[in-house]
Write a protein that holds these residues in place. Structure first.
Motif: not given
Length: 180
Positions: A14, A17-18, A21, A45-46, A48-49, A51-52
């Protein structure tokens, strides 16, 4: 082949994520015919998507870091339906152009295969017809063509077919081959 202390292949988490992405969006933008998702969709997408995606075991996303920079990714997902949980999919394989030709893609795909073998009996993937480099890599690691998905993608009004690939693993504790 790139190896040694400058190259690290690891499962992303997690906290990645950045950077994940950024590399994912780069691949979607630069090679739109290699992915089912589009840059336009995922860039909206945010975080958080993403990260999930990175925190959903046994599914996993692996990254290749060269000299501390994330330059490649490859993903694995287990089917969620009860009757299909013995199957997984490799998806989202991408290596930055600066890292191509160094064997990084092969190491990422092998990492997905190794992880998948511990969680599923069948690993599936797809490769666009005409992407001979990726097809040769997957076949060299044990995938075989199992079918054709005609017009699998439509990018800028053009249709692209996709070869469906499969790899079977022996059941856990078995010295034989996977059940049919």
């Amino acid at each position: 082949m790139a190896s040694g202390p400058d190259l690290i292949i690891r499962q992303l988490g997690v906290a990645d994520a950045e950077t994940y992405r950024a590399v994912r969006l780069q691949g979607l933008r630069d090679v739109p015919t290699a992915f089912t998702q589009s840059f336009e969709e995922e860039s909206a997408w945010p975080i958080e998507r993403f990260e999930k995606r990175l925190g959903s075991p046994p599914s996993a996303i692996f990254g290749a870091e060269l000299s501390g920079k994330l330059i490649g990714i490859a993903s694995f997902a287990v089917q969620s339906a009860l009757k299909q949980r013995h199957r997984g999919e490799m998806w989202g394989v991408y290596v930055d152009p600066a890292g191509r030709g160094l064997g990084i893609g092969k190491q990422l795909v092998q990492r997905v295969i190794d992880h998948a073998a511990a969680h599923v009996l069948v690993l599936e993937a797809g490769v666009r017809v005409g992407n001979d480099t990726a097809a040769a890599l997957y076949e060299s690691l044990g995938f075989r063509v199992s079918g054709l998905h005609p017009k699998a993608l439509c990018v800028d009004g053009l249709f692209y077919d996709e070869h469906l690939l499969v790899m079977e693993f022996p059941p856990a504790g078995s010295a034989g081959t996977a059940a049919a």
